[in-house]
Scaffold this motif. Structure first.
Motif, PDB file in Angstrom:
ATOM      1  N   VAL A   1      88.886   3.020  16.531  1.00 46.38           N
ATOM      2  CA  VAL A   1      89.050   4.383  15.995  1.00 46.38           C
ATOM      3  C   VAL A   1      87.760   5.180  16.169  1.00 46.38           C
TER       4      VAL A   1
ATOM      5  N   ALA B   1      89.526  13.163   1.889  1.00 44.93           N
ATOM      6  CA  ALA B   1      89.215  11.741   2.093  1.00 44.93           C
ATOM      7  C   ALA B   1      89.064  11.352   3.565  1.00 44.93           C
TER       8      ALA B   1
ATOM      9  N   ARG C   1     101.192   6.871   7.934  1.00 43.29           N
ATOM     10  CA  ARG C   1     102.296   7.435   8.703  1.00 43.29           C
ATOM     11  C   ARG C   1     102.644   6.655   9.958  1.00 43.29           C
TER      12      ARG C   1
ATOM     13  N   LEU D   1      96.120  18.227   3.597  1.00 48.90           N
ATOM     14  CA  LEU D   1      95.092  17.231   3.942  1.00 48.90           C
ATOM     15  C   LEU D   1      94.522  16.561   2.692  1.00 48.90           C
TER      16      LEU D   1
ATOM     17  N   LEU E   1      83.697  25.145  16.977  1.00 52.83           N
ATOM     18  CA  LEU E   1      84.692  24.194  16.468  1.00 52.83           C
ATOM     19  C   LEU E   1      85.865  24.940  15.828  1.00 52.83           C
TER      20      LEU E   1
ATOM     21  N   GLY F   1      85.639   9.473  18.768  1.00 53.73           N
ATOM     22  CA  GLY F   1      84.372  10.107  19.140  1.00 53.73           C
ATOM     23  C   GLY F   1      84.277  10.584  20.572  1.00 53.73           C
TER      24      GLY F   1
ATOM     25  N   THR G   1      87.419  14.078  21.601  1.00 52.12           N
ATOM     26  CA  THR G   1      87.134  15.263  20.785  1.00 52.12           C
ATOM     27  C   THR G   1      85.787  15.883  21.178  1.00 52.12           C
TER      28      THR G   1
ATOM     29  N   GLY H   1      88.943  18.216   9.733  1.00 50.17           N
ATOM     30  CA  GLY H   1      89.824  17.786   8.652  1.00 50.17           C
ATOM     31  C   GLY H   1      89.246  18.190   7.298  1.00 50.17           C
TER      32      GLY H   1
ATOM     33  N   THR I   1      97.211  17.489  12.845  1.00 52.90           N
ATOM     34  CA  THR I   1      97.317  16.081  12.454  1.00 52.90           C
ATOM     35  C   THR I   1      98.566  15.929  11.582  1.00 52.90           C
TER      36      THR I   1
ATOM     37  N   ARG J   1      86.767   2.576   4.651  1.00 53.80           N
ATOM     38  CA  ARG J   1      85.779   3.626   4.935  1.00 53.80           C
ATOM     39  C   ARG J   1      84.423   3.261   4.321  1.00 53.80           C
TER      40      ARG J   1
ATOM     41  N   GLU K   1      75.669  15.853  18.934  1.00 54.24           N
ATOM     42  CA  GLU K   1      75.995  15.850  20.363  1.00 54.24           C
ATOM     43  C   GLU K   1      76.301  17.266  20.855  1.00 54.24           C
TER      44      GLU K   1
ATOM     45  N   HIS L   1      92.268   2.668   2.187  1.00 51.38           N
ATOM     46  CA  HIS L   1      91.400   3.576   2.939  1.00 51.38           C
ATOM     47  C   HIS L   1      89.975   3.539   2.401  1.00 51.38           C
TER      48      HIS L   1
ATOM     49  N   PRO M   1      88.954  21.196  18.860  1.00 52.81           N
ATOM     50  CA  PRO M   1      89.352  20.111  19.768  1.00 52.81           C
ATOM     51  C   PRO M   1      90.549  19.318  19.230  1.00 52.81           C
ATOM     52  N   SER M   2      90.638  19.189  17.903  1.00 50.44           N
ATOM     53  CA  SER M   2      91.777  18.493  17.313  1.00 50.44           C
ATOM     54  C   SER M   2      92.631  19.553  16.636  1.00 50.44           C
TER      55      SER M   2
ATOM     56  N   PHE N   1      77.783   2.496   9.731  1.00 52.68           N
ATOM     57  CA  PHE N   1      77.616   3.751  10.485  1.00 52.68           C
ATOM     58  C   PHE N   1      76.867   4.735   9.594  1.00 52.68           C
TER      59      PHE N   1
HETATM   60  C1  HEM Z   1      83.962  17.407  17.965  1.00 51.26           C
HETATM   61  C2  HEM Z   1      84.192  16.165  17.698  1.00 51.26           C
HETATM   62  C3  HEM Z   1      85.173  15.680  16.667  1.00 51.26           C
HETATM   63  C4  HEM Z   1      86.251  16.315  16.089  1.00 51.26           C
HETATM   64  C5  HEM Z   1      86.741  17.730  16.311  1.00 51.26           C
HETATM   65  C6  HEM Z   1      86.852  15.358  15.167  1.00 51.26           C
HETATM   66  C7  HEM Z   1      87.957  15.646  14.376  1.00 51.26           C
HETATM   67  C8  HEM Z   1      88.439  14.794  13.390  1.00 51.26           C
HETATM   68  C9  HEM Z   1      89.478  15.117  12.467  1.00 51.26           C
HETATM   69  C10 HEM Z   1      90.262  16.438  12.443  1.00 51.26           C
HETATM   70  C11 HEM Z   1      89.677  14.059  11.649  1.00 51.26           C
HETATM   71  C12 HEM Z   1      90.673  13.944  10.488  1.00 51.26           C
HETATM   72  C13 HEM Z   1      92.035  13.536  10.974  1.00 51.26           C
HETATM   73  C14 HEM Z   1      93.056  13.489   9.863  1.00 51.26           C
HETATM   74  O1  HEM Z   1      92.749  13.801   8.705  1.00 51.26           O
HETATM   75  O2  HEM Z   1      94.182  13.103  10.167  1.00 51.26           O
HETATM   76  C15 HEM Z   1      88.747  13.031  12.074  1.00 51.26           C
HETATM   77  C16 HEM Z   1      88.659  11.785  11.514  1.00 51.26           C
HETATM   78  C17 HEM Z   1      87.889  10.778  12.043  1.00 51.26           C
HETATM   79  N1  HEM Z   1      86.929  10.902  13.037  1.00 51.26           N
HETATM   80 FE1  HEM Z   1      86.471  12.566  14.063  1.00 51.26          FE
HETATM   81  N2  HEM Z   1      86.166  14.191  15.237  1.00 51.26           N
HETATM   82  C18 HEM Z   1      85.116  14.338  16.121  1.00 51.26           C
HETATM   83  C19 HEM Z   1      84.166  13.407  16.454  1.00 51.26           C
HETATM   84  C20 HEM Z   1      84.122  12.132  15.964  1.00 51.26           C
HETATM   85  C21 HEM Z   1      83.103  11.151  16.286  1.00 51.26           C
HETATM   86  C22 HEM Z   1      81.883  11.412  17.179  1.00 51.26           C
HETATM   87  C23 HEM Z   1      83.466   9.995  15.653  1.00 51.26           C
HETATM   88  C24 HEM Z   1      82.787   8.647  15.641  1.00 51.26           C
HETATM   89  C25 HEM Z   1      81.747   8.312  16.322  1.00 51.26           C
HETATM   90  C26 HEM Z   1      84.689  10.257  14.917  1.00 51.26           C
HETATM   91  C27 HEM Z   1      85.366   9.337  14.142  1.00 51.26           C
HETATM   92  C28 HEM Z   1      86.379   9.659  13.247  1.00 51.26           C
HETATM   93  C29 HEM Z   1      86.990   8.684  12.360  1.00 51.26           C
HETATM   94  C30 HEM Z   1      86.681   7.194  12.285  1.00 51.26           C
HETATM   95  C31 HEM Z   1      87.946   9.386  11.602  1.00 51.26           C
HETATM   96  C32 HEM Z   1      88.856   8.822  10.518  1.00 51.26           C
HETATM   97  C33 HEM Z   1      88.273   9.131   9.146  1.00 51.26           C
HETATM   98  C34 HEM Z   1      89.163   8.659   8.014  1.00 51.26           C
HETATM   99  O3  HEM Z   1      90.361   8.435   8.214  1.00 51.26           O
HETATM  100  O4  HEM Z   1      88.632   8.503   6.890  1.00 51.26           O
HETATM  101  N3  HEM Z   1      85.044  11.555  15.126  1.00 51.26           N
HETATM  102  N4  HEM Z   1      87.988  13.504  13.121  1.00 51.26           N
END
Ligand code: HEM
Length: 423
Positions: free
Chosen positions: A248, A359, A68, A61, A293, A253, A256, A356, A302, A106, A371, A102, A298-299, A113
Motif C-alpha cells: 500500500v 482517520a 469495502r 470520509l 493538489l 506513493g 499519485t 483525504g 474514493t 496504522r 517530493e 485500522h 491526483p486522487s 514510517f
Molecule cells: C500526491 C501524492 C499523494 C496523494 C494525492 C495521495 C492521496 C491519498 C488519499 C486521498 C488517501 C485517502 C484514501 C481514502 O481515504 O480512501 C491516501 C491514503 C494513503 N496514502 Fe496517499 N497520497 C499521495 C502520496 C502518498 C505517498 C508518497 C505514500 C507513501 C509513501 C502514500 C501512502 C498512503 C497510505 C498508506 C494511505 C492509507 C492511509 C490509511 O488508510 O490510513 N500516499 N492517500
C-alpha cells in the motif's frame, strides 16, 4: 422567452461519463453539474451514491466505513473467484480497514514510517531530481512523465524501502498494474491475469527482501525491515501484514506522486503568469503545492460504505450502500474555496481533501509534499524557458487516479547547460 433548461437525467449526471475521453479531459463541468443539481446523487449506473459537495465529502470520509473490499464469498458470487489472492492482500491494508483494526495497523506502520525517516531522505530526493534533469539537459526537450515524473517517485520508493535503486523500474511496473485496478470503477477482466501475476512476483520479491532486512536489523534499515521490527504494546505486524503494508505504501506513493508532478506542471505551463510567479519566488512553494493538489487532484475519488441508515444532504442512505466521495469535486466547491476554478498559488485557508480526511488521511502526505516541492522547484529553476510542446496532451483512462499519458515540453537548452555548469 429562453427555452426552459432540461431537467437533469440520471445519465446526464452519471460519473460513468468519465469513460468518455472528452469528459475525462475536463471533468470539472460534470462535477459542477452534480454539485449544483444533486450533490448527494444516487448513480444507478455505478450502483453507488456519488457525493460532490465539500461538507458532505468530509462527512463521508469522517464517518463512513472504509471496509469495502469484497470478501472471497462476494467475489465468488460475482464470478470473480480468481481475484481471491488480491482480495486477501487488500483486506490486510490499512486503507480498507476500520478501527480498531485500522488503528492497530496504522499505529504500527507509523513506528516505522516516521517524520525523521522522511526528513532523512531530503538530500537524496534532491539528488535524484537533479540527476534526472542532468539526463535531459543536452536535448532541449523532455517528456515529463517518462523522463522524470515516473522514475522520480519510483527511485524514492526504492530508497525508502531499502531495496536496490536499479529495481525502480520493476517497482513502477508492479505499482502501475495495481493502480489500474484500484483507481478504476470499471472492472476490466483482461487485466486480471496480469495483476495476479504481478502480485505473485511482488510477494516473492518482498519475501526475499524481508529475509535480507530481517537478518540485518542493526544496519540502517529500509522501511521493510523497520515494519518487521515495529512493536507497539508487545504487538507486531505479521509477515503477511508487512507485505500488505509495503504494497500500500509502494502503490499509494508512486502513481499519485507521478500525477502530482505531471498534472501540476501541465497546470502551470497553461498559466505562464503563475509559472513565472513560482519560478521567481520559490519561497511560495509550500502553498503552491497545496493549490496544485486542490486544483488537479491526483486522487479524484474514493469509496466508502454506509455503516447505518443515515441522512446525508437530505437523502436517506441505507446501511451497506456504496458511497463515492469525489474529492476533486469537493476541492472545487465555491462554498468552501472562493473562485475555485482560479489557480491561486498563495491561497489562504486551503484545507483541500486531495489527501483525504480524518482517520485515513494520507499516510505519506509529508513525503508527497516534499517530493512535489523538490520536483517543481528543480524543474523550474534548472529548465529556463520551459514551455508546452503540444497543446492538448492525452489523459490516461483511469477515472480515479488522474494523470497524463505524456507531457512533452521544450526549454532553452543553452541557458540550461550554462546553469548546469555553474551548479
Ligand atoms: C500526491 C501524492 C499523494 C496523494 C494525492 C495521495 C492521496 C491519498 C488519499 C486521498 C488517501 C485517502 C484514501 C481514502 O481515504 O480512501 C491516501 C491514503 C494513503 N496514502 Fe496517499 N497520497 C499521495 C502520496 C502518498 C505517498 C508518497 C505514500 C507513501 C509513501 C502514500 C501512502 C498512503 C497510505 C498508506 C494511505 C492509507 C492511509 C490509511 O488508510 O490510513 N500516499 N492517500
Amino acid at each position: 422567452m429562453p427555452p426552459a433548461s432540461k431537467p437533469p437525467t440520471a445519465a446526464s449526471l452519471s460519473l460513468f461519463q468519465l469513460l468518455d475521453p472528452a469528459v475525462l479531459a475536463d471533468p470539472y463541468p460534470l462535477y459542477q453539474r452534480l454539485r449544483e443539481q444533486d450533490p448527494v446523487h444516487w448513480d444507478p449506473y455505478l450502483h453507488s451514491w456519488v457525493v460532490t459537495s465539500y461538507p458532505e465529502v468530509v462527512a463521508v470520509l469522517t464517518k463512513y466505513s472504509a471496509d469495502r473490499t469484497p470478501t472471497p464469498e462476494q467475489l465468488a458470487a460475482l464470478g470473480l473467484t480468481e481475484m481471491k489472492p488480491f482480495a486477501e492482500m487488500m483486506v490486510r491494508q490499512m486503507l480498507f480497514a476500520d478501527a480498531p483494526a485500522h488503528t492497530r495497523l496504522r499505529t504500527l506502520c507509523s513506528v516505522a514510517f516516521t517524520p525523521r525517516r522522511v526528513e532523512g531522505l531530503r538530500a537524496e530526493i534532491q539528488a535524484i531530481a537533479d540527476s534526472l534533469v542532468d539526463d535531459v539537459i543536452a536535448s532541449g526537450r523532455m517528456e515529463v512523465l517518462g523522463d522524470f515524473a515516473e522514475a522520480f517517485p519510483a527511485i524514492v520508493t526504492a530508497r525508502l524501502l531499502g531495496v536496490p535503486t536499479k529495481d525502480h523500474q520493476q517497482l513502477k511496473r508492479w505499482s502501475a498494474d495495481f493502480a489500474e485496478l484500484l483507481g478504476n470503477f470499471q472492472h476490466n477482466p483482461d487485466r486480471v491475469a496480469s495483476v495476479l501475476r504481478s502480485l505473485e512476483e511482488l510477494r516473492d520479491y518482498l519475501a526475499d527482501k524481508m529475509r535480507e532486512q530481517g537478518a540485518a536489523p542493526d544496519k540502517q534499515a529500509g522501511l521493510i525491515g523497520s515494519l518487521m521490527a515495529a512493536e507497539v504494546d508487545g504487538g507486531k505486524l505479521t509477515d503477511e501484514e508487512v507485505i500488505a503494508s509495503t504494497i500500500v505504501t509502494m502503490v499509494g506513493g508512486q502513481e499519485t506522486t507521478t500525477n502530482l508532478i505531471g498534472n501540476g506542471l501541465y497546470t502551470l505551463l497553461r498559466q505562464p503568469v503563475r509559472l513565472a510567479q513560482l519560478r521567481d519566488d520559490p519561497s511560495i512553494i509550500a502553498p503552491a503545492v497545496e493549490e496544485l493538489l486542490r486544483y488537479e487532484s491526483p486522487s479524484q475519488h474514493t469509496a466508502r460504505v454506509a455503516k447505518d441508515d443515515v441522512v446525508l444532504g437530505g437523502k436517506t442512505i441505507k446501511k451497506g450502500a456504496a458511497v463515492m466521495a469525489v474529492m476533486a469535486a469537493a476541492n472545487r466547491d465555491p462554498s468552501r474555496f472562493p473562485e475555485p476554478d482560479r489557480l491561486d498559488l498563495t491561497r489562504a485557508d486551503n484545507r483541500h481533501v486531495a489527501f483525504g480526511w480524518a482517520a485515513h488521511y494520507c499516510f505519506g502526505a509529508p513525503l508527497a509534499r516534499m517530493e512535489g516541492a523538490i520536483a517543481f522547484t528543480t524543474l523550474l529553476r534548472r529548465l529556463p524557458g520551459l514551455a508546452l510542446a503540444e497543446e492538448k496532451p492525452a489523459w490516461r483512462g483511469n477515472t480515479g487516479l488522474r494523470g497524463l499519458t505524456a507531457l512533452h515540453v521544450t526549454f532553452a537548452r543553452a541557458a540550461a547547460e550554462t546553469m548546469a555548469r555553474h551548479l
